[in-house]
Design an enzyme around this catalytic site. Structure first.
Site, PDB file in Angstrom:
ATOM      1  N   PRO A  50       1.375 -46.176 -17.532  1.00 29.47           N
ATOM      2  CA  PRO A  50       1.103 -46.299 -18.964  1.00 29.47           C
ATOM      3  C   PRO A  50       1.399 -45.040 -19.776  1.00 29.47           C
ATOM      4  O   PRO A  50       1.135 -43.927 -19.331  1.00 29.47           O
ATOM      5  CB  PRO A  50      -0.397 -46.626 -19.007  1.00 29.47           C
ATOM      6  N   ASN A  51       1.951 -45.283 -20.934  1.00 28.75           N
ATOM      7  CA  ASN A  51       2.250 -44.283 -21.969  1.00 28.75           C
ATOM      8  C   ASN A  51       3.476 -43.420 -21.656  1.00 28.75           C
ATOM      9  O   ASN A  51       3.903 -42.644 -22.511  1.00 28.75           O
ATOM     10  CB  ASN A  51       1.032 -43.380 -22.259  1.00 28.75           C
ATOM     11  N   ARG A  77       5.530 -37.516 -27.989  1.00 26.41           N
ATOM     12  CA  ARG A  77       4.227 -36.920 -28.275  1.00 26.41           C
ATOM     13  C   ARG A  77       3.891 -35.899 -27.185  1.00 26.41           C
ATOM     14  O   ARG A  77       4.416 -35.957 -26.083  1.00 26.41           O
ATOM     15  CB  ARG A  77       3.130 -38.002 -28.287  1.00 26.41           C
ATOM     16  N   TYR A  91       4.010 -32.462 -21.567  1.00 26.70           N
ATOM     17  CA  TYR A  91       4.949 -33.282 -20.789  1.00 26.70           C
ATOM     18  C   TYR A  91       6.418 -32.969 -21.066  1.00 26.70           C
ATOM     19  O   TYR A  91       7.301 -33.613 -20.496  1.00 26.70           O
ATOM     20  CB  TYR A  91       4.674 -34.773 -21.052  1.00 26.70           C
ATOM     21  N   ASN A 135       5.255 -42.717 -10.673  1.00 24.06           N
ATOM     22  CA  ASN A 135       4.412 -41.882 -11.530  1.00 24.06           C
ATOM     23  C   ASN A 135       3.379 -42.837 -12.130  1.00 24.06           C
ATOM     24  O   ASN A 135       3.666 -43.534 -13.113  1.00 24.06           O
ATOM     25  CB  ASN A 135       5.223 -41.202 -12.635  1.00 24.06           C
ATOM     26  N   ALA A 148      -2.010 -42.470 -15.942  1.00 16.34           N
ATOM     27  CA  ALA A 148      -3.479 -42.507 -15.947  1.00 16.34           C
ATOM     28  C   ALA A 148      -4.061 -43.389 -14.850  1.00 16.34           C
ATOM     29  O   ALA A 148      -5.210 -43.178 -14.421  1.00 16.34           O
ATOM     30  CB  ALA A 148      -3.970 -42.971 -17.316  1.00 16.34           C
ATOM     31  N   ASP A 165      -4.475 -50.272  -3.126  1.00 19.01           N
ATOM     32  CA  ASP A 165      -4.380 -51.335  -2.114  1.00 19.01           C
ATOM     33  C   ASP A 165      -2.947 -51.847  -1.991  1.00 19.01           C
ATOM     34  O   ASP A 165      -2.460 -52.097  -0.885  1.00 19.01           O
ATOM     35  CB  ASP A 165      -5.321 -52.490  -2.471  1.00 19.01           C
ATOM     36  N   GLU A 204       4.677 -39.871  -4.868  1.00 16.61           N
ATOM     37  CA  GLU A 204       3.948 -39.866  -6.143  1.00 16.61           C
ATOM     38  C   GLU A 204       4.447 -38.668  -6.947  1.00 16.61           C
ATOM     39  O   GLU A 204       4.425 -37.534  -6.462  1.00 16.61           O
ATOM     40  CB  GLU A 204       2.443 -39.739  -5.860  1.00 16.61           C
ATOM     41  N   HIS A 223       4.297 -36.448 -10.587  1.00 15.27           N
ATOM     42  CA  HIS A 223       3.681 -36.119 -11.878  1.00 15.27           C
ATOM     43  C   HIS A 223       4.532 -35.046 -12.533  1.00 15.27           C
ATOM     44  O   HIS A 223       4.884 -34.042 -11.886  1.00 15.27           O
ATOM     45  CB  HIS A 223       2.245 -35.620 -11.701  1.00 15.27           C
ATOM     46  N   ARG A 240      -5.196 -29.431 -14.803  1.00 17.07           N
ATOM     47  CA  ARG A 240      -5.704 -30.180 -15.953  1.00 17.07           C
ATOM     48  C   ARG A 240      -7.225 -30.268 -15.900  1.00 17.07           C
ATOM     49  O   ARG A 240      -7.872 -29.775 -14.987  1.00 17.07           O
ATOM     50  CB  ARG A 240      -5.097 -31.590 -15.964  1.00 17.07           C
TER      51      ARG A 240
HETATM   52  O1  CA2 Z   1       2.244 -35.436 -15.562  1.00 22.55           O
HETATM   53  C1  CA2 Z   1       2.367 -36.647 -15.381  1.00 22.55           C
HETATM   54  O2  CA2 Z   1       3.421 -37.179 -15.079  1.00 22.55           O
HETATM   55  C2  CA2 Z   1       1.159 -37.557 -15.577  1.00 22.55           C
HETATM   56  O3  CA2 Z   1       1.216 -38.601 -14.624  1.00 22.55           O
HETATM   57  C3  CA2 Z   1       1.226 -38.104 -16.980  1.00 22.55           C
HETATM   58  C4  CA2 Z   1      -0.016 -38.927 -17.360  1.00 22.55           C
HETATM   59  C5  CA2 Z   1      -1.295 -38.163 -17.105  1.00 22.55           C
HETATM   60  O4  CA2 Z   1      -2.405 -39.036 -17.302  1.00 22.55           O
HETATM   61  C6  CA2 Z   1      -1.333 -37.623 -15.693  1.00 22.55           C
HETATM   62  O5  CA2 Z   1      -2.486 -36.822 -15.592  1.00 22.55           O
HETATM   63  C7  CA2 Z   1      -0.127 -36.776 -15.380  1.00 22.55           C
HETATM   64  C8  CA2 Z   1      -0.041 -39.282 -18.821  1.00 22.55           C
HETATM   65  C9  CA2 Z   1       1.189 -39.944 -19.313  1.00 22.55           C
HETATM   66  C10 CA2 Z   1       1.048 -40.083 -20.783  1.00 22.55           C
HETATM   67  O6  CA2 Z   1       2.286 -39.843 -21.347  1.00 22.55           O
HETATM   68  C11 CA2 Z   1       2.314 -39.411 -22.613  1.00 22.55           C
HETATM   69  C12 CA2 Z   1       3.562 -39.137 -23.095  1.00 22.55           C
HETATM   70  C13 CA2 Z   1       3.686 -38.678 -24.357  1.00 22.55           C
HETATM   71  C14 CA2 Z   1       2.576 -38.531 -25.165  1.00 22.55           C
HETATM   72  C15 CA2 Z   1       1.343 -38.838 -24.670  1.00 22.55           C
HETATM   73  C16 CA2 Z   1       1.200 -39.289 -23.393  1.00 22.55           C
END
Ligand code: CA2
Length: 153
Positions: A9-10, A17, A22, A73, A76, A86, A97, A99, A106
């Site tokens: 997600p996201n 953003r 990121y 990846n 969240a 599972d 995996e 990130h 964090r």
């Molecule tokens: O660093 C990563 O790849 C994460 O998996 C990204 C996740 C975060 O929850 C993990 O702790 C680490 C969040 C992805 C959200 O992506 C966004 C992208 C742009 C703006 C806001 C969020």
């Protein structure tokens, strides 16, 4: 070699953003560099992003017959999803995996991935190149398909 890459997600908002966490690379640009590496390596790539846990579970299940290696990846869902844990445990090939950021640097909420115990390797903090490192790793002969033993507690 068939490689499936899943994004949670996201991640569709990458580059739009929070570039201070990121970076400024978009998911489309990451996909393009993964496709370029796959062409170079002679691998077949399928690349997905979903904001929905059930859809990600369905994709992980489909990898059982559709992929030799899985790169994920989970975003969240790393920190919450027993359903994805599972599903990953059922996949027989190597799982990586990824990130983009350093999850260990964090806050408490983003520090402990529940999914890491179900994967072969975790690549964190290398930015978008973590996906390419995972693709390289999936092709290494010493990367066996045996998943790590489940934790006892
Ligand atoms: O660093 C990563 O790849 C994460 O998996 C990204 C996740 C975060 O929850 C993990 O702790 C680490 C969040 C992805 C959200 O992506 C966004 C992208 C742009 C703006 C806001 C969020």
């Amino acid at each position: 070699m068939r490689i499936m890459i899943l994004n949670g997600p996201n991640l569709n908002l990458l580059g739009v953003r929070e570039p201070h966490i990121y970076g400024s690379t978009t998911l489309d640009a990451i996909k393009a560099s993964c496709e370029e590496f796959a062409a170079f390596a002679g691998a077949k790539l399928s690349f997905h992003q979903s904001n929905h846990e059930g859809e990600l579970v369905d994709l992980i299940q489909s990898a059982r017959t559709g992929a030799d290696a899985l790169i994920i990846n989970p975003a969240a869902y790393s920190f919450t999803s027993i359903a994805m844990y599972d599903a990953l445990k059922i996949f027989e090939g190597p799982i990586f995996e990824v990130h983009i950021s350093n999850i260990h640097a964090r806050d408490e909420l983003h520090r402990h991935s529940k999914l890491s115990a179900a994967v072969k390797a975790v690549i964190t903090a290398l930015g978008p190149s973590g996906y390419i490192v995972a693709m390289q790793g999936s092709r290494r002969p010493e990367v066996s398909s045996t998943p790590p033993a489940a934790p006892s507690a």
